[in-house]
Design a protein around this motif. Structure first.
Motif: not given
Lengths: 273, 273
Positions: B119-145
């Motif tokens: 019914v709905t199409t994928m939202p029109d967003v920039p491709p992953p290559e065009a979006v910066a990877v967020a730095p992994a916070p050290e406090r919560l291990p799962w966020l680094g996974a």
């Protein structure tokens, strides 16, 4: 009054042990090959609402439909998995003639005042008084157990099937309530959450073999909001996102007469072709 | 390669009986007071995926979080409730030190070609290559996974809390995948479904005591779509509708790199104040 409503008669459960309840199906909620799924959801909710160990109102219910329920007697096994100060987890099974017809999990909670915010407002629609009540079809008893006032996306039974290029919108908006009308409670809300014609029927206008396989409802309504609603119609909104390889999702919202989101949820529906 | 990924190591289960599996928690997926919920969802999915009785791919999973899981050993009890030609129903429980830490239901199915429509199409967003990877916070291990590339609604940790009149949008859109990257399967998809920062945190910028209580994911992806995705990032979209009396809902979608809706679902989140 309330004790004689068809929903109360149909969901009456007799306790045979602390964790075992017995009941009998009702013709009033019959669908094609068993009761409509909302009736099963209401049975499980009744089992937990009646339990003296219950902590507070329900916040989530998942029902898995494993096999059709035949007319007659059934039993519900209730297990309190875990009970804390804030939340309480229940697992339930509906048995009939040695078969598990359905399973469920229900979460109850101790609900107090906290930060509150509603992101979306109720859709702007005509009031129930301004929308005609749809005639009750004779073929499917459960449709006669509810009052439907279709605002958008009413059923297309009897019209020819559409082809893939001519699908109807998956969206339905309607006012609905129990028929005869009945003061809202969590048992009724659990069944109303499944009162939407399956979206595949709505979009294609066909009736292939199909059934809900798993349904989850989130109850936002606190007891004061349930009481405030009384027996007024609820605004229901249903839609779907993807139909693919025998299954489609279906999502729904139920709003109070005065604009509060009482419940929302999703289900997955199996279809043959 | 795949067998040494942290997700595979963390979800390794040893069969002690036909219906009983044993495992050990992994620090790699640790959150505040237990593993993040997606890890528990992945464990249950692993238990069913590894079972020789499994009919076909999963279509629905509900996980109920009953108590925090402590570091160390646990057991998973698996029950095949009902198996038909089209669908199969499983009930599971995760036990640790005599306590039920979580319960789950999983529906598997025999999936074939049928009528298909999105019914709905994928939202029109920039491709992953065009979006910066967020730095992994050290406090919560799962966020680094996981690798997070926030397009809209990134986390606001460290910023001051907002008051009710100054809430952020509940919507987040991001590209995400396992870190290190790993070919997608249903175990990974089950955990990715819970990779969204809880919406209350997103909107208010506060971190009160809170946790997911029940989560349901619907798997639209068929095995060929899982394989086609490989280790590419998935587009995730999360939002919420109502925050009220200790609970809020949260809904999510996961789209493939090539625009297919792989999964969607909802959860209910408890929060204290």
């Amino acid at each position: 009054m309330t004790s004689e409503h068809s929903l109360d008669l149909a969901t009456r459960l007799d306790r045979s042990a602390s964790d075992r309840l017995a009941g009998t199906t009702s013709d009033a909620y019959w669908n094609f090959a068993g009761p409509f799924g909302g009736y099963i959801a209401a049975l499980f909710m009744r089992a937990v609402m009646d339990d003296p160990r219950r902590l507070g109102p329900p916040v989530a219910e998942t029902v898995n439909y494993c096999a059709p329920l035949a007319k007659g007697h059934f039993e519900i096994a209730v297990r309190l998995q875990r009970s804390g100060k804030a939340t309480q987890h229940w697992s339930l099974e509906l048995h009939q003639a040695g078969i598990v017809a359905a399973t469920a999990s229900i979460v109850c909670a101790n609900r107090r005042d906290t930060f509150a915010h509603t992101v979306t407002t109720m859709p702007d629609v005509p009031p129930p008084e301004a929308v005609a009540v749809a005639p009750a079809p004779e073929r499917l008893p459960w449709l006669g157990a509810y009052e439907f006032r279709f605002i958008e996306g009413g059923p297309r039974f009897g019209e020819p099937a559409r082809d893939a290029g001519d699908l109807a919108s998956p969206v339905t908006r309607l006012w609905l309530r129990d028929r005869p009308d009945r003061a809202l409670d969590y048992v009724a809300l659990a069944s109303l959450a499944d009162c939407f014609i399956l979206r595949l029927v709505q979009m294609r206008g066909t009736l292939p073999p199909m059934s809900t396989v798993s349904m989850t409802t989130y109850f936002h309504a606190t007891p004061d909001e349930i009481e405030r609603q009384g027996s007024a119609p609820l605004l229901g909104v249903a839609t779907a996102q993807r139909f693919h390889a025998n299954f489609h999702d279906q999502s729904m919202e139920l709003w109070s007469r005065d604009g509060r989101l009482l419940a929302n949820g999703m289900q997955t529906v199996w279809y043959r072709e």
